[in-house]
Scaffold this motif. Structure first.
Motif, mmCIF file in Angstrom:
data_model
loop_
_atom_site.group_PDB
_atom_site.id
_atom_site.type_symbol
_atom_site.label_atom_id
_atom_site.label_comp_id
_atom_site.label_asym_id
_atom_site.label_seq_id
_atom_site.Cartn_x
_atom_site.Cartn_y
_atom_site.Cartn_z
ATOM 1 N N PRO A 147 0.797 -1.234 0.000
ATOM 2 C CA PRO A 147 0.000 0.000 0.000
ATOM 3 C C PRO A 147 0.827 1.281 0.000
ATOM 4 N N GLY A 148 1.991 1.260 0.634
ATOM 5 C CA GLY A 148 2.749 2.486 0.798
ATOM 6 C C GLY A 148 3.715 2.826 -0.315
ATOM 7 N N ILE A 149 3.816 1.997 -1.334
ATOM 8 C CA ILE A 149 4.783 2.273 -2.406
ATOM 9 C C ILE A 149 4.413 3.570 -3.120
ATOM 10 N N VAL A 150 5.415 4.346 -3.469
ATOM 11 C CA VAL A 150 5.184 5.623 -4.151
ATOM 12 C C VAL A 150 4.936 5.358 -5.635
ATOM 13 N N ILE A 151 3.759 5.756 -6.108
ATOM 14 C CA ILE A 151 3.411 5.630 -7.526
ATOM 15 C C ILE A 151 2.953 6.997 -8.009
ATOM 16 N N THR A 152 3.641 7.547 -8.984
ATOM 17 C CA THR A 152 3.258 8.831 -9.552
ATOM 18 C C THR A 152 3.070 8.688 -11.058
ATOM 19 N N ALA A 153 2.549 9.743 -11.665
ATOM 20 C CA ALA A 153 2.305 9.739 -13.111
ATOM 21 C C ALA A 153 3.140 10.808 -13.788
ATOM 22 N N LYS A 181 -5.532 26.673 -14.290
ATOM 23 C CA LYS A 181 -6.389 25.918 -13.370
ATOM 24 C C LYS A 181 -5.563 25.006 -12.480
ATOM 25 N N LEU A 182 -4.531 24.382 -13.042
ATOM 26 C CA LEU A 182 -3.648 23.546 -12.223
ATOM 27 C C LEU A 182 -2.980 24.373 -11.131
ATOM 28 N N ILE A 183 -2.540 25.560 -11.498
ATOM 29 C CA ILE A 183 -1.848 26.429 -10.536
ATOM 30 C C ILE A 183 -2.796 26.888 -9.434
ATOM 31 N N SER A 184 -4.006 27.243 -9.799
ATOM 32 C CA SER A 184 -4.934 27.826 -8.821
ATOM 33 C C SER A 184 -5.696 26.791 -7.999
ATOM 34 N N CYS A 185 -5.903 25.594 -8.549
ATOM 35 C CA CYS A 185 -6.799 24.630 -7.894
ATOM 36 C C CYS A 185 -6.134 23.372 -7.352
ATOM 37 N N ALA A 186 -4.964 23.010 -7.879
ATOM 38 C CA ALA A 186 -4.401 21.695 -7.569
ATOM 39 C C ALA A 186 -4.150 21.496 -6.085
ATOM 40 N N ASN A 187 -3.512 22.435 -5.432
ATOM 41 C CA ASN A 187 -3.184 22.254 -4.013
ATOM 42 C C ASN A 187 -4.436 22.109 -3.162
ATOM 43 N N ASP A 188 -5.464 22.904 -3.442
ATOM 44 C CA ASP A 188 -6.688 22.865 -2.647
ATOM 45 C C ASP A 188 -7.530 21.629 -2.932
ATOM 46 N N ILE A 203 1.533 13.756 -9.774
ATOM 47 C CA ILE A 203 1.636 13.791 -11.224
ATOM 48 C C ILE A 203 2.576 14.911 -11.631
ATOM 49 N N SER A 204 3.296 14.706 -12.734
ATOM 50 C CA SER A 204 4.150 15.754 -13.282
ATOM 51 C C SER A 204 3.848 15.903 -14.766
ATOM 52 N N PHE A 205 4.133 17.084 -15.292
ATOM 53 C CA PHE A 205 3.837 17.396 -16.683
ATOM 54 C C PHE A 205 5.091 17.915 -17.381
ATOM 55 N N ALA A 257 -1.681 19.381 -1.430
ATOM 56 C CA ALA A 257 -0.451 20.143 -1.593
ATOM 57 C C ALA A 257 0.650 19.262 -2.178
ATOM 58 N N GLY A 258 1.269 19.744 -3.244
ATOM 59 C CA GLY A 258 2.367 19.011 -3.856
ATOM 60 C C GLY A 258 1.951 17.877 -4.761
ATOM 61 N N PHE A 259 0.653 17.659 -4.950
ATOM 62 C CA PHE A 259 0.228 16.548 -5.818
ATOM 63 C C PHE A 259 0.725 16.767 -7.248
ATOM 64 N N VAL A 260 0.626 17.998 -7.731
ATOM 65 C CA VAL A 260 1.247 18.360 -9.003
ATOM 66 C C VAL A 260 2.687 18.746 -8.697
ATOM 67 N N ALA A 261 3.616 18.033 -9.287
ATOM 68 C CA ALA A 261 5.022 18.175 -8.915
ATOM 69 C C ALA A 261 5.613 19.530 -9.270
ATOM 70 N N GLU A 262 5.185 20.094 -10.397
ATOM 71 C CA GLU A 262 5.805 21.322 -10.877
ATOM 72 C C GLU A 262 5.338 22.551 -10.109
ATOM 73 N N SER A 263 6.262 23.469 -9.951
ATOM 74 C CA SER A 263 5.930 24.778 -9.411
ATOM 75 C C SER A 263 5.146 25.563 -10.455
ATOM 76 N N PRO A 264 4.461 26.641 -10.053
ATOM 77 C CA PRO A 264 3.784 27.467 -11.061
ATOM 78 C C PRO A 264 4.721 27.927 -12.177
ATOM 79 N N GLU A 265 5.951 28.257 -11.822
ATOM 80 C CA GLU A 265 6.916 28.694 -12.827
ATOM 81 C C GLU A 265 7.182 27.603 -13.856
ATOM 82 N N LYS A 266 7.357 26.363 -13.388
ATOM 83 C CA LYS A 266 7.630 25.268 -14.309
ATOM 84 C C LYS A 266 6.411 24.917 -15.157
ATOM 85 N N LEU A 267 5.225 25.034 -14.588
ATOM 86 C CA LEU A 267 4.018 24.794 -15.377
ATOM 87 C C LEU A 267 3.884 25.841 -16.476
#
Length: 357
Positions: free
Chosen positions: A159-165, A234-241, A192-194, A245-255
């Protein structure tokens, strides 16, 4: 194709101290040359030779890996789970205390869930969109369902293994980034990362850079840029909430840089190199033994001719690093997938990479 290299042993070179590789934190190994998807943005699946990086290949380089102090190995490809020796490879490296990451399409994850749960610290799966979009891009019927079943099977075992996209942004999914992130959450992934699609290099089994006609199949048009901009906003404004927090790996600058990458592809902006130190902290080994400083730059040697540490500190590799100005090099300026590794000391005890290749 094998690239013969002169090593530091046979022909010493005068190099700056920073260009001598004494410690190599990150090593990417292409475990299999072929893939079980037919993605529209990649040509790896066209390779049918089925070459693998096998146990004998690894054992011949184990002393070199120890000397270089490798502590993170990423198995890439192709599809690593197509390599019948993957569990043995992983076992050998785990005995060295090396952190192991698996990059996978996810199609075989259920079949090999027990092995993956036992052998890997982290899994990064390809996710191109919500179900219908993902299947269309992968050009494999039921690809999303297979990925979902694989993640579920892995979670049941560990259950605890780290799986990201990891999502490659392109024409077919640029208006579905928020849905893609929601799909990752629904799959019980850890994040997830983009990154923008690469069309400027000969990486990913391209013998030549794609012609403009092919690039247009995955790049955006001018009218599509605002749609991508809205998705990124939308990713920048909504993802953390809404996703955590941190679910989207990239910072706003990188997005925002993803949108800039597509503007560069359209000639609207000049290319600009990302922050990267890949040639000094990592290497990529391909199934034919070629050693590259990253996915995008040419090989600096081949393991058939010398050991990994000899290659990395040989004439070709040292001259490459000494002469590489990332800010002006056109390969670097057009790069969409950089590696910025921070050392243990710099990162307070745990080395990290902004975007593992």
């Amino acid at each position: 194709m094998s690239v013969k290299t002169e090593t530091a042993i046979s022909m010493p070179v005068v190099a700056k101290d920073k260009d001598v590789i004494r410690h190599l934190p990150v090593l990417v190994i292409h475990a299999h040359s072929s893939c079980n998807c037919r993605c529209i943005m990649c040509d790896i699946w066209k390779n049918k030779d089925g070459k693998i990086f096998g146990v004998s290949d690894l054992k011949s380089q184990l002393d070199s890996i120890r000397r270089l102090g490798v502590r993170w190995v990423v198995f890439s490809g192709g599809e690593p789970l197509m390599n019948p020796e993957l569990s043995q490879l992983s076992g050998i490296l785990r005995q060295q205390g090396i952190y192991l990451t698996l990059l996978s399409t996810g199609l075989l994850l259920k079949k090999y869930a027990a092995m993956v749960a036992q052998c890997f610290d982290e899994v990064i799966v390809s996710l191109d969109g919500p179900p219908l979009i993902h299947d269309a891009i992968r050009r494999v019927g039921g690809a999303f369902a297979l990925l979902q079943d694989g993640v579920r099977a892995l979670r049941e075992l560990r259950p605890g293994i780290v799986i990201t996209a990891r999502t490659t942004v392109q024409k077919a999914n640029h208006q579905h980034l928020w849905e893609t992130a929601q799909s990752a959450k629904a799959l019980s992934l850890n994040g997830i990362s983009f990154l923008a699609v690469d069309v400027s290099s000969a990486a990913f089994n391209r013998t030549l850079v794609w012609p403009v006609s092919h690039q247009k199949e995955v790049c955006l048009t001018l009218s599509e840029l605002p749609v991508l901009g809205s998705e990124i906003a939308k990713l920048i404004s909504c993802a953390n909430d809404q996703l955590g927090a941190g679910f989207v790996a990239e910072s706003p600058e990188k997005l925002r840089r993803i949108l800039r990458d597509f503007r560069v592809q359209l000639g609207l902006e000049a290319p600009e190199s990302p922050l990267c130190n890949a040639p000094w902290v990592s290497a990529v080994i391909e199934t034919d033994g070629s050693v590259r400083p990253c996915f995008f730059h040419p090989a600096v040697g081949n393991l058939r001719d010398a050991s990994l540490d000899e290659i990395l500190n040989g004439t070709v590799a040292q001259n490459f690093r000494t002469n590489l100005d990332i800010s002006t090099n056109m390969t670097c300026r057009n790069c969409v997938c950089s590696l910025n590794y921070r050392s243990l000391a710099e990162d307070g005890g745990q080395g990290t990479a902004s975007s593992p290749e």
